[in-house]
Write an enzyme that holds these catalytic residues in place. Structure first.
Site, PDB file in Angstrom:
ATOM      1  CD  GLU A   9      47.005  51.878  45.783  1.00  0.00           C
ATOM      2  OE1 GLU A   9      47.039  52.787  44.925  1.00  0.00           O
ATOM      3  OE2 GLU A   9      46.421  50.802  45.614  1.00  0.00           O
ATOM      4  CG  ASP A  82      43.282  51.780  45.982  1.00  0.00           C
ATOM      5  OD1 ASP A  82      43.117  52.033  47.184  1.00  0.00           O
ATOM      6  OD2 ASP A  82      43.423  52.653  45.106  1.00  0.00           O
ATOM      7  CG  ASP A  84      42.739  48.435  41.759  1.00  0.00           C
ATOM      8  OD1 ASP A  84      43.785  48.197  42.403  1.00  0.00           O
ATOM      9  OD2 ASP A  84      42.448  49.578  41.360  1.00  0.00           O
ATOM     10  CE1 TYR A 308      39.692  51.928  44.647  1.00  0.00           C
ATOM     11  CE2 TYR A 308      39.100  50.060  43.248  1.00  0.00           C
ATOM     12  CZ  TYR A 308      40.009  51.028  43.641  1.00  0.00           C
ATOM     13  OH  TYR A 308      41.240  51.102  43.023  1.00  0.00           O
ATOM     14  NE  ARG A 310      41.396  54.457  40.035  1.00  0.00           N
ATOM     15  CZ  ARG A 310      41.454  55.390  39.095  1.00  0.00           C
ATOM     16  NH1 ARG A 310      40.954  55.137  37.897  1.00  0.00           N
ATOM     17  NH2 ARG A 310      42.006  56.568  39.327  1.00  0.00           N
ATOM     18  CG  HIS A 355      35.722  46.060  42.845  1.00  0.00           C
ATOM     19  ND1 HIS A 355      36.477  45.364  43.750  1.00  0.00           N
ATOM     20  CD2 HIS A 355      36.574  46.508  41.893  1.00  0.00           C
ATOM     21  CE1 HIS A 355      37.743  45.395  43.356  1.00  0.00           C
ATOM     22  NE2 HIS A 355      37.823  46.066  42.235  1.00  0.00           N
TER      23      HIS A 355
END
Length: 448
Positions: A9, A82, A84, A308, A310, A355
């Site tokens: 990204e 990413d 998510d 990560y 988030r 995660h």
């Protein structure tokens, strides 16, 4: 010439990953989403099973062209956005756009995910690819459709009736409801006057305070002293009693208890603690955390320093737990390592636990090693994450809780509460902050 194309990204992440994969790979950034809903009425059609109509994002067209150019020379496409729902959707949109423009052909396109940007994690991800997870894509699309259907229809009403430029949506609507409900509670609140009485005390050159807990041999409740005249009368009576007879300790009660460490950071707890301890707002915290995740040049290498950021999970991988326990044993001593590893589970309903919690990618990379190498904000946030991660696997702190009752041979009692730390445990590394800044009586140290 690169034979395999990897899409991430952000350009910062692309540079780090390129170093790990070598010359057979070319890593490019999509710069976020490449497609979005048409900015016109009818982009989501509830009458046609919520059909969604997309178009390419104009500002990212040059990045798409760069991807297409590189893809023509590549044998395979790796989608490494990413880990998510948003990242999954970006990968899906990119593949759909490439197919729409007839640029993908028969070239394989596989999804890879990694929760930390380290050489080992990236190479393991490439060795274990998967298909795009359509359940995650559909979850993101449902959220986007809701944003559109609520916002597109409700925002213009706000512009006409309240003020131009306001927006409505799933987040704003829920937040507004919370604010309105809280405001209703505030308006319905009936204030009641109450008074507390405490004495400032001195013993063995140590100052502490004692609170009036009993009057006329009756335990005081919150609203028993409800006006200034009554409070002043009680204070005068106590002062007169103490002129006749000095204050005496009547009873000392001791209890041993353990204090457990806080769980490792999720996104929200990281934002809260960074606000309390560092003065960072949420956007500043996430901006700094993104840099730590994507990769920092620390002299000998460029590496992602945290996992990560988030996430609403509090679990850690078995490998990370073993590394942290080994570090604690080597640096703090065997007594600081609990008999069995701590495994945390989130209490949040419907939490996404794919995660890990936010943690350092290498626990042996201490904040002291990075001081002077990282910029100030980066170092301060890394220091916070590192300490919380180490503390969560340390032994509990042991404290002696002390309650002392005092009087002057009278019908009233003063009580002083405090504690002494008999074994610091995790408190040797880290103590969680609190929003309520009022003094916690249990944390006071009382004289012997």
């Amino acid at each position: 010439m690169a034979h395999q194309l990897v899409i991430v990204e952000s350009p910062a992440k692309a540079k780090t990953i390129q170093k790990y994969l070598g010359d057979d790979f070319e890593v490019l950034a999509s710069y976020g989403h490449v497609r979005d809903l048409r900015p016109k009425e009818g982009a989501v059609d509830p009458e046609q099973d919520f059909a969604m109509r997309y178009e390419a994002i104009e500002r990212n067209e040059r990045h798409v062209e760069a991807i297409i150019k590189a893809l023509r020379k590549a044998d395979k496409l790796w989608l490494a956005t990413d880990p998510d729902r948003e990242g999954e959707a970006i990968s899906w949109h990119l593949v759909e756009l490439l197919r729409e423009r007839k640029q993908l052909g028969n070239k394989p396109a596989q999804r890879v995910v990694f929760h930390e940007i380290t050489k080992k994690a990236v190479q393991e991800a490439i060795a274990n690819p998967r298909e795009i997870a359509m359940d995650l894509v559909n979850a993101q699309q449902a959220r986007r459709a809701l944003d559109y259907l609520v916002g597109f229809n409700l925002s213009p009403l706000l512009w006409r009736k309240v003020r131009p430029g306001l927006s409505a949506g799933r987040v704003q609507s829920a937040a507004l409801r919370l604010i309105c409900e809280r405001e209703d509670e505030i308006e319905a609140f009936v204030s009641q006057e109450y008074w507390t009485i405490a004495a400032r005390l001195l013993h063995s050159d140590s100052e502490f305070s004692g609170r009036l807990t009993h009057w006329q041999n009756k335990k005081l409740e919150q609203f028993d002293i409800n006006n200034e005249t009554q409070a002043e009368s009680i204070r005068s009576s106590m002062e007169a009693d103490m002129q006749q007879q000095p204050l005496q300790v009547r009873e000392v009660e001791r209890k041993s208890r353990q204090r457990q460490p806080a769980a490792p950071f999720t996104t929200s707890t990281l934002q809260q603690e960074a606000s309390r301890k560092l003065g960072f707002n949420a956007s500043r915290t996430m901006r700094v955390a993104q840099q730590l995740y994507e990769g920092i040049n620390i002299g000998s290498e460029t590496v992602g320093l945290i996992s990560y950021m988030r996430t609403d999970a509090v679990n850690l991988s078995e490998e990370a737990i073993a590394d942290i326990r080994g570090f604690i044993d080597g640096h703090y001593g065997h007594e600081f390592v609990p008999e069995s590893p701590r495994r945390y589970k989130t209490k949040t309903k419907n939490a996404q636990e794919a995660h890990e919690a936010v943690r350092p990618t290498d626990i042996s990379r201490t904040p002291e090693m990075l001081q002077g190498i990282l910029e100030k904000d980066l170092w301060r946030l890394y220091d916070l994450i590192w300490k919380r991660s180490v503390a969560c696997q340390m032994a509990p702190a042991r404290l002696d809780m002390v309650a002392v009752d005092m009087d002057a041979g009278t019908h009233w009692t003063l009580r002083a509460n405090g504690s002494t730390v008999t074994f610091p445990g995790f408190m040797a590394v880290y103590l969680e902050g609190k929003d309520d800044t009022n003094e916690d009586e249990s944390n006071r140290i009382l004289p012997p």
